[in-house]
Design a protein around this motif. Structure first.
Motif, short mmCIF file in Angstrom:
data_model
loop_
_atom_site.label_atom_id
_atom_site.label_comp_id
_atom_site.label_asym_id
_atom_site.label_seq_id
_atom_site.Cartn_x
_atom_site.Cartn_y
_atom_site.Cartn_z
N GLY A 1 55.71 42.48 36.70
CA GLY A 1 54.26 42.31 36.81
C GLY A 1 53.54 43.64 36.98
O GLY A 1 52.53 43.91 36.31
N PHE A 2 54.05 44.48 37.86
CA PHE A 2 53.39 45.76 38.10
C PHE A 2 53.50 46.66 36.87
O PHE A 2 52.55 47.39 36.53
N ILE A 3 54.64 46.63 36.18
CA ILE A 3 54.81 47.45 34.98
C ILE A 3 53.78 47.04 33.91
O ILE A 3 53.15 47.89 33.26
N LEU A 4 53.61 45.73 33.73
CA LEU A 4 52.64 45.25 32.74
C LEU A 4 51.22 45.65 33.12
O LEU A 4 50.40 45.97 32.24
N LEU B 1 43.63 41.09 24.72
CA LEU B 1 44.76 40.18 24.62
C LEU B 1 45.85 40.54 25.63
O LEU B 1 46.45 39.68 26.28
N VAL B 2 46.10 41.85 25.78
CA VAL B 2 47.09 42.30 26.76
C VAL B 2 46.64 41.93 28.17
O VAL B 2 47.44 41.45 28.99
N GLY B 3 45.37 42.15 28.47
CA GLY B 3 44.85 41.80 29.79
C GLY B 3 44.97 40.32 30.09
O GLY B 3 45.29 39.93 31.22
N THR B 4 44.75 39.48 29.09
CA THR B 4 44.88 38.03 29.29
C THR B 4 46.32 37.65 29.58
O THR B 4 46.60 36.86 30.49
N ALA B 5 47.25 38.23 28.81
CA ALA B 5 48.67 37.94 29.04
C ALA B 5 49.12 38.40 30.41
O ALA B 5 49.86 37.70 31.11
N GLY C 1 40.68 47.74 36.60
CA GLY C 1 42.08 48.03 36.86
C GLY C 1 42.46 47.76 38.31
O GLY C 1 43.55 47.24 38.59
N TRP C 2 41.58 48.09 39.24
CA TRP C 2 41.86 47.89 40.67
C TRP C 2 41.96 46.40 41.00
O TRP C 2 42.77 45.99 41.83
N LEU C 3 41.16 45.57 40.34
CA LEU C 3 41.25 44.13 40.56
C LEU C 3 42.62 43.60 40.17
O LEU C 3 43.20 42.76 40.88
N TYR C 4 43.15 44.08 39.07
CA TYR C 4 44.48 43.64 38.65
C TYR C 4 45.55 44.11 39.66
O TYR C 4 46.49 43.37 39.97
N ILE C 5 45.38 45.31 40.16
CA ILE C 5 46.35 45.82 41.13
C ILE C 5 46.30 45.02 42.43
O ILE C 5 47.33 44.71 43.03
N VAL C 6 45.11 44.68 42.88
CA VAL C 6 44.98 43.88 44.10
C VAL C 6 45.64 42.51 43.92
O VAL C 6 46.34 42.02 44.82
N MET C 7 45.44 41.90 42.75
CA MET C 7 46.09 40.61 42.50
C MET C 7 47.61 40.75 42.56
O MET C 7 48.31 39.89 43.11
N GLU C 8 48.12 41.84 42.01
CA GLU C 8 49.56 42.09 42.04
C GLU C 8 50.06 42.29 43.47
O GLU C 8 51.09 41.73 43.87
N LEU C 9 49.33 43.06 44.27
CA LEU C 9 49.77 43.35 45.63
C LEU C 9 49.71 42.12 46.53
O LEU C 9 50.53 41.97 47.44
#
Length: 340
Positions: A244-247, A51-55, A282-290
């Motif tokens: 965004g990065f904190i989340l 649920l956290v990942g979806t948000a 986790g790296w996929l989420y970071i790439v999206m953020e960057l």
């Protein structure tokens, strides 16, 4: 601006490769504690993590959408500058009256077009001045390591001396020496253009209606400049950009705690395969953020920017050809897949 169809592996690693280190360390620590010390008390159910990942994904998607809007608006601004520049110069050489064949008019036309080319490069230089929230200014977190990283990911860092060469070429010595007196020299150049065009009207070189049309074009340059300065000087709201990065960090911390028990059901080898899977997610989420983080500042002097130098050179070549000049500069070409 990246001109290759795909990111190459060097660009990807320069962008987000350093994050693989701490991701691997954290995921390995969680799995090691679970395996060697049997710390099952630290395991959490997978559903809340999902649920956290979806948000987080929705939040990062919203941020990236806003960053793309800033990037695309910046590109539209410079596209409008291209069109307005061509219209302005064509009108300068098309409008005439019964006094339109004088040598003085031809000299004035050349000065006005030259001054406009100088305005292009001056405006570009002003947009490339770093602000405190842009990545190119970040040195407080990693010191020399961070500086080296940004030297790697940026391509064609703006050469301020080269801009001065353009100004010396297209401005008179008197105008060139006035730069230190104005905080916004690009604005001064447009106001100078308005005075010159008004003088053409007063000397009956162009009609009143022609002067109004040319002044309308100058007003458009003021509008384009103001829109670009709004993007440059007003950052993407920090409450969105930083949250965004904190989340994502919170999600990554929870990720191996939620997955380790699921992979433990596959046996010992299955447990250790939890590490690469958690790192990849986790790296996929970071790439999206960057991607969104670097796209929200389109005038930062990095490889993700609007190719302002290339656009300025294209306009310069077009205007010089309108004037009938044959000694034309070469177009700006991409280097290593990056166009500046």
């Amino acid at each position: 601006m990246i001109t290759t169809k795909y990111f190459n592996y060097k660009q990807v690693l320069h962008l987000a490769g350093a994050h693989l280190i701490w991701l691997t360390c954290w995921c390995t620590l969680v799995v090691a504690l679970f395996y060697f010390f049997d710390w099952e008390w630290m395991v959490i159910p997978w559903i809340p993590v999902a649920l956290v990942g979806t948000a987080v994904a929705f939040f990062v998607g919203f941020k990236n959408n806003q960053a793309y809007d800033r990037l695309w608006e910046a590109r539209k601004i410079w596209g409008s500058i291209v069109n307005s520049s061509r219209s302005f110069s064509s009108m300068i050489y098309a409008f005439t009256t019964e006094n339109g064949d004088s040598d003085r008019l031809n000299i004035k036309r050349k000065e006005i077009v030259y001054r406009h080319i100088a305005w292009l490069y001056t405006f570009r230089e002003q947009l490339l001045v770093p602000t405190e929230w842009e990545h190119i200014s970040l040195t407080r977190h990693f010191g020399a390591v961070n500086q080296k990283r940004h030297r790697l990911i940026k391509a064609g860092f703006p050469d301020y001396g080269r801009t001065l060469l353009f100004q010396r070429k297209y401005l008179s010595e008197e105008e060139f020496n006035l730069q230190s007196e104005y905080k916004n020299f690009a604005t001064y150049l447009i106001s100078k253009q308005a005075k010159e065009i008004n003088d053409l009207k007063n000397n009956n070189y162009i009609s009143d209606f022609n002067q109004m049309q040319l002044q309308t074009c100058l007003n458009e340059f003021y509008e384009h400049q103001g829109r670009a300065e709004r993007i440059k000087k007003f950052p993407s709201p920090r409450q969105f950009a930083n949250t965004g990065f904190i989340l994502i960090v919170i999600f990554i911390i929870l990720l191996p705690l939620g997955l380790v028990n699921e992979f433990a059901r596959l046996g010992v080898w299955g447990l250790w395969t939890c590490i690469p899977f958690c790192v990849v997610v986790g790296w996929l989420y970071i790439v999206m953020e960057l991607v969104g983080d670097y796209s929200e500042n389109p005038f930062a002097g990095l490889m993700f920017d609007i190719p302002m130098l290339s656009i300025c050179r294209t306009i310069e070549i077009d205007l010089l050809q309108m004037m009938g000049e044959e000694d034309l500069p070469d177009p700006i070409l991409s280097k290593q897949g990056v166009l500046v």
